[in-house]
Each structure stands twice: as C-alpha cells, then as structure tokens.
Design a protein around this motif. Sequence first.
Motif, mmCIF file in Angstrom:
data_model
loop_
_atom_site.group_PDB
_atom_site.id
_atom_site.type_symbol
_atom_site.label_atom_id
_atom_site.label_comp_id
_atom_site.label_asym_id
_atom_site.label_seq_id
_atom_site.Cartn_x
_atom_site.Cartn_y
_atom_site.Cartn_z
ATOM 1 N N ASP A 53 0.841 -1.197 0.000
ATOM 2 C CA ASP A 53 0.000 0.000 0.000
ATOM 3 C C ASP A 53 0.882 1.256 0.000
ATOM 4 O O ASP A 53 1.165 1.868 1.032
ATOM 5 C CB ASP A 53 -0.922 -0.012 1.226
ATOM 6 C CG ASP A 53 -1.971 1.093 1.172
ATOM 7 O OD1 ASP A 53 -1.801 2.048 0.374
ATOM 8 O OD2 ASP A 53 -2.942 1.010 1.936
ATOM 9 N N ARG A 54 1.316 1.643 -1.192
ATOM 10 C CA ARG A 54 2.285 2.747 -1.323
ATOM 11 C C ARG A 54 1.713 4.066 -0.830
ATOM 12 O O ARG A 54 2.442 4.919 -0.323
ATOM 13 C CB ARG A 54 2.760 2.851 -2.779
ATOM 14 C CG ARG A 54 3.575 1.632 -3.198
ATOM 15 C CD ARG A 54 3.736 1.563 -4.694
ATOM 16 N NE ARG A 54 4.482 2.670 -5.225
ATOM 17 C CZ ARG A 54 5.786 2.666 -5.480
ATOM 18 N NH1 ARG A 54 6.480 1.585 -5.235
ATOM 19 N NH2 ARG A 54 6.390 3.717 -5.970
ATOM 20 N N GLU A 55 0.420 4.232 -0.995
ATOM 21 C CA GLU A 55 -0.205 5.490 -0.567
ATOM 22 C C GLU A 55 -0.145 5.641 0.955
ATOM 23 O O GLU A 55 0.194 6.697 1.476
ATOM 24 C CB GLU A 55 -1.649 5.515 -1.032
ATOM 25 C CG GLU A 55 -2.108 6.916 -1.396
ATOM 26 C CD GLU A 55 -3.334 6.854 -2.268
ATOM 27 O OE1 GLU A 55 -4.405 7.073 -1.723
ATOM 28 O OE2 GLU A 55 -3.189 6.552 -3.471
ATOM 29 N N GLN A 56 -0.447 4.536 1.628
ATOM 30 C CA GLN A 56 -0.424 4.569 3.092
ATOM 31 C C GLN A 56 1.011 4.776 3.595
ATOM 32 O O GLN A 56 1.249 5.514 4.557
ATOM 33 C CB GLN A 56 -1.008 3.273 3.651
ATOM 34 C CG GLN A 56 -1.593 3.475 5.040
ATOM 35 C CD GLN A 56 -1.875 2.161 5.758
ATOM 36 O OE1 GLN A 56 -1.817 1.088 5.167
ATOM 37 N NE2 GLN A 56 -2.182 2.255 7.036
ATOM 38 N N ILE A 57 1.969 4.134 2.918
ATOM 39 C CA ILE A 57 3.383 4.290 3.300
ATOM 40 C C ILE A 57 3.775 5.765 3.148
ATOM 41 O O ILE A 57 4.404 6.348 4.029
ATOM 42 C CB ILE A 57 4.295 3.367 2.441
ATOM 43 C CG1 ILE A 57 4.070 1.905 2.825
ATOM 44 C CG2 ILE A 57 5.760 3.750 2.596
ATOM 45 C CD1 ILE A 57 4.772 0.885 1.945
ATOM 46 N N ALA A 58 3.350 6.358 2.036
ATOM 47 C CA ALA A 58 3.680 7.763 1.771
ATOM 48 C C ALA A 58 3.094 8.683 2.847
ATOM 49 O O ALA A 58 3.736 9.645 3.277
ATOM 50 C CB ALA A 58 3.158 8.166 0.395
ATOM 51 N N GLN A 59 1.896 8.385 3.299
ATOM 52 C CA GLN A 59 1.256 9.209 4.327
ATOM 53 C C GLN A 59 1.905 9.014 5.680
ATOM 54 O O GLN A 59 2.193 9.960 6.405
ATOM 55 C CB GLN A 59 -0.215 8.808 4.450
ATOM 56 C CG GLN A 59 -1.112 9.597 3.533
ATOM 57 C CD GLN A 59 -2.542 9.084 3.593
ATOM 58 O OE1 GLN A 59 -2.916 8.339 4.491
ATOM 59 N NE2 GLN A 59 -3.323 9.485 2.625
ATOM 60 N N LYS A 60 2.169 7.759 5.999
ATOM 61 C CA LYS A 60 2.629 7.373 7.333
ATOM 62 C C LYS A 60 4.082 7.792 7.604
ATOM 63 O O LYS A 60 4.454 8.031 8.755
ATOM 64 C CB LYS A 60 2.505 5.845 7.425
ATOM 65 C CG LYS A 60 2.424 5.292 8.786
ATOM 66 C CD LYS A 60 1.012 5.262 9.323
ATOM 67 C CE LYS A 60 1.057 4.866 10.792
ATOM 68 N NZ LYS A 60 0.066 5.488 11.620
ATOM 69 N N ARG A 107 11.660 8.565 0.250
ATOM 70 C CA ARG A 107 12.996 9.016 -0.131
ATOM 71 C C ARG A 107 13.140 10.524 0.093
ATOM 72 O O ARG A 107 14.161 10.993 0.587
ATOM 73 C CB ARG A 107 13.313 8.652 -1.590
ATOM 74 C CG ARG A 107 13.180 7.173 -1.891
ATOM 75 C CD ARG A 107 13.929 6.757 -3.122
ATOM 76 N NE ARG A 107 15.356 6.704 -2.900
ATOM 77 C CZ ARG A 107 15.991 5.671 -2.359
ATOM 78 N NH1 ARG A 107 15.345 4.594 -1.997
ATOM 79 N NH2 ARG A 107 17.299 5.718 -2.179
ATOM 80 N N GLU A 108 12.092 11.268 -0.258
ATOM 81 C CA GLU A 108 12.117 12.726 -0.045
ATOM 82 C C GLU A 108 12.262 13.055 1.433
ATOM 83 O O GLU A 108 13.021 13.917 1.820
ATOM 84 C CB GLU A 108 10.798 13.331 -0.514
ATOM 85 C CG GLU A 108 10.852 13.922 -1.894
ATOM 86 C CD GLU A 108 9.452 14.172 -2.404
ATOM 87 O OE1 GLU A 108 8.645 14.774 -1.675
ATOM 88 O OE2 GLU A 108 9.156 13.710 -3.521
ATOM 89 N N TRP A 109 11.527 12.318 2.249
ATOM 90 C CA TRP A 109 11.509 12.536 3.694
ATOM 91 C C TRP A 109 12.893 12.293 4.317
ATOM 92 O O TRP A 109 13.270 12.916 5.290
ATOM 93 C CB TRP A 109 10.454 11.617 4.325
ATOM 94 C CG TRP A 109 10.241 11.754 5.788
ATOM 95 C CD1 TRP A 109 10.457 10.800 6.742
ATOM 96 C CD2 TRP A 109 9.735 12.896 6.498
ATOM 97 N NE1 TRP A 109 10.127 11.272 7.974
ATOM 98 C CE2 TRP A 109 9.675 12.551 7.859
ATOM 99 C CE3 TRP A 109 9.335 14.172 6.104
ATOM 100 C CZ2 TRP A 109 9.233 13.449 8.844
ATOM 101 C CZ3 TRP A 109 8.895 15.063 7.084
ATOM 102 C CH2 TRP A 109 8.847 14.692 8.435
ATOM 103 N N LEU A 110 13.646 11.363 3.720
ATOM 104 C CA LEU A 110 14.918 10.954 4.333
ATOM 105 C C LEU A 110 16.167 11.571 3.693
ATOM 106 O O LEU A 110 17.263 11.402 4.206
ATOM 107 C CB LEU A 110 15.031 9.420 4.295
ATOM 108 C CG LEU A 110 13.949 8.663 5.083
ATOM 109 C CD1 LEU A 110 14.070 7.169 4.861
ATOM 110 C CD2 LEU A 110 14.027 8.982 6.580
ATOM 111 N N ILE A 111 15.988 12.303 2.601
ATOM 112 C CA ILE A 111 17.193 12.760 1.878
ATOM 113 C C ILE A 111 17.939 13.896 2.592
ATOM 114 O O ILE A 111 19.174 13.918 2.614
ATOM 115 C CB ILE A 111 16.882 13.112 0.398
ATOM 116 C CG1 ILE A 111 18.175 13.027 -0.422
ATOM 117 C CG2 ILE A 111 16.204 14.453 0.259
ATOM 118 C CD1 ILE A 111 17.980 12.911 -1.903
ATOM 119 N N ASP A 112 17.218 14.798 3.233
ATOM 120 C CA ASP A 112 17.888 15.918 3.909
ATOM 121 C C ASP A 112 18.777 15.429 5.048
ATOM 122 O O ASP A 112 19.856 15.970 5.274
ATOM 123 C CB ASP A 112 16.855 16.916 4.451
ATOM 124 C CG ASP A 112 16.212 17.703 3.327
ATOM 125 O OD1 ASP A 112 16.744 17.638 2.196
ATOM 126 O OD2 ASP A 112 15.182 18.360 3.574
#
Length: 222
Positions: A53-60, A107-112
């Motif tokens: 569930d990629r959408e839920q992963i993206a939200q969570k 990936r966006e969340w973890l790149i910084d």
Amino acid sequence: MSYSIAIDGPAGAGKSTIARLVAKKKGCCYVDTGAIYRAMALFMLRSRVDASDREQIAQKCREARVELAYENGEQQVFLNGEPVNGLIRTEQVSQMASKTAAVPAVREWLIDLQRGLAKSRDVIMDGRDIGTCVLPEATVKIYLTASVEVRARRRYLEYREKGGTETYEEICEDVAKRDAQDMGRAIAPLKQAEDAVLVDTSEMTIEQAADRILEICAQKGC
Ligand code: DC
C-alpha cells in the motif's frame, strides 16, 4: 573543504564492512544509509502498514522521525527517539525496507538527513543512490558489487553466526529479489553512476577491497 566518498551497490557486496574499514583508515565518518531505510521499515511494520500500500506508506512516513548519532565512531540509529540498531537486521525488515524505499515520499523525507550529514564533515556514505542522487558532487564514487552467489553466501554466514535459520537457497532467492526491487524501481534505482569506479569484490578479501578504494581516493586527491 570536506570530502565525501559515495559507495553504492547491491545487498551483500560488502559495502558496510569495507566502508567501515576505509573510514577507520582515513579517520572519517561512516554513514550507513541502509540503516535509515531499515528504521523506517521497522516503523511501517510496527504500524502494521501493508507493504504493497504505497499510498499509506507515503502518508505514514512523516510520523517517523529517524536520526543518527555517533558513539565511539559507531553509528546509532534512532526511531522516534528509540535506539533501534539491534532491531533492524532481520529478513522481515530487509524486505520491508526494499519496498518502502521505493516510495518517492519516503525518499524525499529521508534525503535531507543524509545530505546534512555530509555537509560539514568528511564522510564515507554507503547506499544505493548516494553517487547518483544524494551526493551527486561526491569527491569519489565507487560502485561496489559481487556475484549473486558470493553475496548470498556472505549473508548466509552472517545470519548463521547470529543464530538465523534461513537456508542458503532462501537467502539466494531473497538477494535476487531485492536486486530486482532496488534496480527496477522508478525512483532512484540502484545503478552505477557514470563517474563511479566499479569494484567487484567477488574474488577480493575485505582488506583488498578497502585498499583498492583507498587507492582510488588517493588518485582523486582525498
Ligand atoms: O544496505 P541495506 O541492505 O541495509 O539497505 C536496506 C534497503 O534500503 C535496501 O533494500 C534498499 C534500501 N536503500 C535505498 O533504497 N537507498 C539507500 N541509499 C540505502 C538503502
């Protein structure tokens, strides 16, 4: 000016062991970015998120605060304040990490976090997309690999030492599956950067691979 050494490659190529040794020899900081994705995967498993569930992963993912700290040169990863180094090296976490890492929001969340670590210090950072996405201006880029059989054998011995019960065949299958996932994903797939030097460790000892990387670093002036 600080330098950065980017090491990318598939699971089991020896990235972390070799990068840790190079870091020790050069006196720089070793950053294991896989641990960051593993901590995120642990969060998803604990949250009982469906891996498909990629959408839920993206939200969570925004509820997971992942941080790194260094104690006596050893990296410690924290998930919402809890040290989780001892909980992230399981097959279940490996599989979940490979799936969650393919979600762009993760990936966006973890790149910084990853880029910030390389800003003010000398680092050797390993992962899948360090030379291609995280640190495209890295001083040295290495693509570290080995055959599927050699990588599976290494992982098998590693797990067995820790009391794991997986068979060599199961691990071989898992390595091939993760390769397909990491190389085949749409965002930041595992691939050799154009300016990366290929190092195949199938026939090398850890020391030989580390020496080869030190040689490449010297050629690049770091
Ligand atoms: O290196 P590792 O096995 O600890 O990594 C776990 C998973 O995390 C791996 O399947 C791919 C993902 N990963 C990634 O997508 N990008 C990175 N820079 C590091 C790891």
